[in-house]
Design an enzyme around this catalytic site. Structure first.
Site, PDB file in Angstrom:
ATOM      1  N   SER A  68       0.780  -1.166  -0.016  1.00 11.01           N
ATOM      2  CA  SER A  68      -0.142   0.155  -0.076  1.00 11.01           C
ATOM      3  C   SER A  68       0.979   1.097  -0.087  1.00 11.01           C
ATOM      4  CB  SER A  68      -0.985  -0.010   1.217  1.00 11.01           C
ATOM      5  OG  SER A  68      -2.058   0.949   1.232  1.00 11.01           O
ATOM      6  N   ASP A  69       0.494   2.290  -0.824  1.00  9.94           N
ATOM      7  CA  ASP A  69       1.066   3.384  -0.744  1.00  9.94           C
ATOM      8  C   ASP A  69       0.185   4.696  -0.648  1.00  9.94           C
ATOM      9  OD1 ASP A  69       3.939   4.778  -0.754  1.00  9.94           O
ATOM     10  OD2 ASP A  69       2.822   5.985  -2.271  1.00  9.94           O
ATOM     11  N   GLN A  70       0.427   5.852  -0.182  1.00  9.55           N
ATOM     12  CA  GLN A  70      -0.568   6.754  -0.194  1.00  9.55           C
ATOM     13  C   GLN A  70       0.132   8.373  -0.654  1.00  9.55           C
ATOM     14  OE1 GLN A  70      -2.156   8.544   3.696  1.00  9.55           O
ATOM     15  NE2 GLN A  70      -4.411   7.690   2.650  1.00  9.55           N
TER      16      GLN A  70
END
Length: 192
Positions: A68-70
């Site tokens: 996951s990355d944001q």
């Protein structure tokens, strides 16, 4: 059931994943998180989520690996992690009274089959009008130096919002659980 591995060192993501009451381990992937020239923010987070999962595939065969990355996006500007007090204050003052989109890339890689599901889950917040004094108090109290956009929605950051819009509030914290449940179900995982 294949064991779950969270490709992240983030305590926030671990806390979120624990809500599903599935056993999992975690490891920190070592990837270059730089944005490529002209890369749209949606593609950036999708690529980084996938790369985080893929980075651990060789060392964790027979796993379902979650990456996951944001990023936070203000207009066309991508706001990353501020890392310093002053930069956190600058980011928040830039966001004052504005809509900020949080884009969370999510990947689920089956390291046995090589199949990888990838998505981007958006969430938008409208920020209150913020004074420098309020921003400095917030940053001193919360220390959001490792958070995209300089705030922690799971803490005092919510006090900076006027409103929120999105289908999955957990994406705002960095791991969209509603979409992850869809992906896990597709891999045959039964959620309690």
């Amino acid at each position: 059931m294949l064991p779950l591995l969270l490709a992240s060192s983030s305590a926030y993501r671990r806390e979120l994943l624990a809500r599903l009451r599935l056993p999992f381990t975690w490891a920190s992937p070592d990837i270059d998180e730089q944005r490529q020239d002209g890369e749209p923010a949606v593609e950036l987070v999708r690529r980084l989520a996938r790369q985080k999962a893929e980075a651990l595939a060789d060392s964790h065969p027979g796993h379902l690996i979650i990456g996951s990355d944001q990023v936070a996006v203000l207009g066309e500007q991508v706001l990353g992690k501020p890392h310093t007090f002053e930069r956190a204050c600058e980011q928040l003052l830039e966001c004052s009274g504005q809509q900020v989109s949080f884009l969370t890339g999510l990947a689920l890689l089956n390291s046995t089959t090589g199949q990888c599901q990838v998505d981007c889950v958006p969430f938008t917040v409208t920020m209150r009008e913020l004074s420098r004094e309020r921003v400095e108090r917030y940053v001193a109290a919360e220390q959001p130096l490792d958070c995209a956009g300089s705030f922690k929605a799971e803490g005092l950051g919510v006090s900076l919002f006027q409103s929120t819009h999105g289908c999955d509030a957990t994406s705002l914290i960095g791991l969209p659980l509603i979409r992850l449940v869809d992906m896990l179900t597709k891999e045959g995982i039964v959620i309690p």
